[in-house]
Structure formats: C-alpha cells, structure tokens
Scaffold this motif. Structure first.
Motif, PDB file in Angstrom:
ATOM      1  N   ASP A   1       0.812  -1.217   0.000  1.00  0.00           N
ATOM      2  CA  ASP A   1       0.000   0.000   0.000  1.00  0.00           C
ATOM      3  C   ASP A   1       0.845   1.267   0.000  1.00  0.00           C
ATOM      4  O   ASP A   1       0.323   2.366   0.103  1.00  0.00           O
ATOM      5  N   ASP A   2       2.160   1.102  -0.156  1.00  0.00           N
ATOM      6  CA  ASP A   2       3.078   2.238  -0.291  1.00  0.00           C
ATOM      7  C   ASP A   2       4.349   1.723  -0.951  1.00  0.00           C
ATOM      8  O   ASP A   2       4.636   0.524  -0.902  1.00  0.00           O
ATOM      9  N   LEU A   3       5.093   2.641  -1.533  1.00  0.00           N
ATOM     10  CA  LEU A   3       6.394   2.250  -2.076  1.00  0.00           C
ATOM     11  C   LEU A   3       7.347   2.009  -0.910  1.00  0.00           C
ATOM     12  O   LEU A   3       7.269   2.703   0.104  1.00  0.00           O
ATOM     13  N   PRO A   4       8.257   1.062  -1.051  1.00  0.00           N
ATOM     14  CA  PRO A   4       9.202   0.797   0.032  1.00  0.00           C
ATOM     15  C   PRO A   4      10.163   1.968   0.220  1.00  0.00           C
ATOM     16  O   PRO A   4      10.423   2.724  -0.705  1.00  0.00           O
ATOM     17  N   GLU A   5      10.674   2.080   1.424  1.00  0.00           N
ATOM     18  CA  GLU A   5      11.707   3.078   1.707  1.00  0.00           C
ATOM     19  C   GLU A   5      12.999   2.628   1.030  1.00  0.00           C
ATOM     20  O   GLU A   5      13.241   1.428   0.880  1.00  0.00           O
ATOM     21  N   TYR A   6      13.801   3.607   0.639  1.00  0.00           N
ATOM     22  CA  TYR A   6      15.089   3.288   0.028  1.00  0.00           C
ATOM     23  C   TYR A   6      16.165   3.443   1.097  1.00  0.00           C
ATOM     24  O   TYR A   6      16.400   4.548   1.574  1.00  0.00           O
ATOM     25  N   HIS A   7      16.751   2.354   1.486  1.00  0.00           N
ATOM     26  CA  HIS A   7      17.876   2.390   2.433  1.00  0.00           C
ATOM     27  C   HIS A   7      19.097   1.841   1.722  1.00  0.00           C
ATOM     28  O   HIS A   7      19.059   0.745   1.202  1.00  0.00           O
TER      29      HIS A   7
END
Length: 143
Positions: free
Chosen positions: A136-142
């Motif tokens: 339901d959201d784009l993943p965080e970029y780590h």
C-alpha cells in the motif's frame, strides 16, 4: 492501490514549433512532452522529492533484450549495482489492465527486481516480488 501526493513541480517546459518539451533532470536532456512523459516526470519528481530515492541510481528508458526483441523499460531504481525496482508508466487515460502487468512481467524476466510498480499518474500499484504481495506504499530506500 498506492495513494500518492505528488509534490509541487518546478519543471522546465519549452515549446519549439508545434511541440512541447520538458527538461528531464535525471537524464539532463530535453524530451518531448507526451502524456506518458508527463506521468513519468511527475512520478520521478515524487520518487526523488518525497520518497528520497537517489536520483543518481535511477535509469530511464534503457534498452533490454527480450529474446530477439529490443524493448525499453520506463524507470528502474538501482540498489547495490542491480535493478531493485521496475516502474512502468502509462498516460493518464490508459487503464492499468492485465496487458500492462504482462508488459512489466516480461521485463521482470530479465531484470529480476524486488519491486514492480505500474502507474498512470492517477492510479499506482506496487508488488513485492520477493514476498509475492501487493503493497500500500512504495518501500523506503535504504542504501
């Protein structure tokens, strides 16, 4: 479906003759402003400004070979020197149908990304290919 709040844009747009062009800040070139390009530029703006994805690790319209056919994907985000997310953009009036899913899945056969995204600017969907589920959201970029 992902709910996206697009940030305010500061696009550079120019007209030459009967065509409009938009400056792509990732590729550092002027490109023809088509309805699909409008969606792509707004989505890129969202990725960089809101999601904080590194612009230097974004590839746009790169060629890949599917068996004996040359194709171009819309957007790929790289992580650890490999494609991490693949994004297929369509113009706003195009429905996100199974043919769009088939298209991105054909690219996925080659790129094997962790995430797949399809968008027409109004609707956006993201799948986690490692866990086989919609997000339901784009993943965080780590990094």
């Amino acid at each position: 479906m992902i709910q996206i709040q697009y940030p305010q844009s500061d696009f550079s747009i120019k007209e030459q003759g009967d065509k409009a062009f938009i400056f792509d800040t990732i590729r550092k070139i002027w490109v023809t402003l088509t309805p699909e390009e409008w969606v792509r530029q707004n989505f890129l703006n969202y990725l960089v400004k809101e999601k904080k994805y590194p612009a230097s690790l974004i590839a746009i319209e790169q060629e890949i070979w599917l068996t004996d056919k040359k194709k171009r994907f819309d957007i790929a985000i790289y992580k650890n020197n490999v494609p991490w997310m693949l994004i297929e953009c369509k113009e706003m009036k195009v429905s996100l149908s199974t043919s769009i899913i088939d298209q991105i899945l054909s690219y996925q056969q080659i790129l094997k990304t962790d995430y797949l995204v399809i968008t027409n600017g109004n609707q956006s969907f993201c799948w986690d290919t490692m866990n086989g589920k919609a997000l339901d959201d784009l993943p965080e970029y780590h990094s």
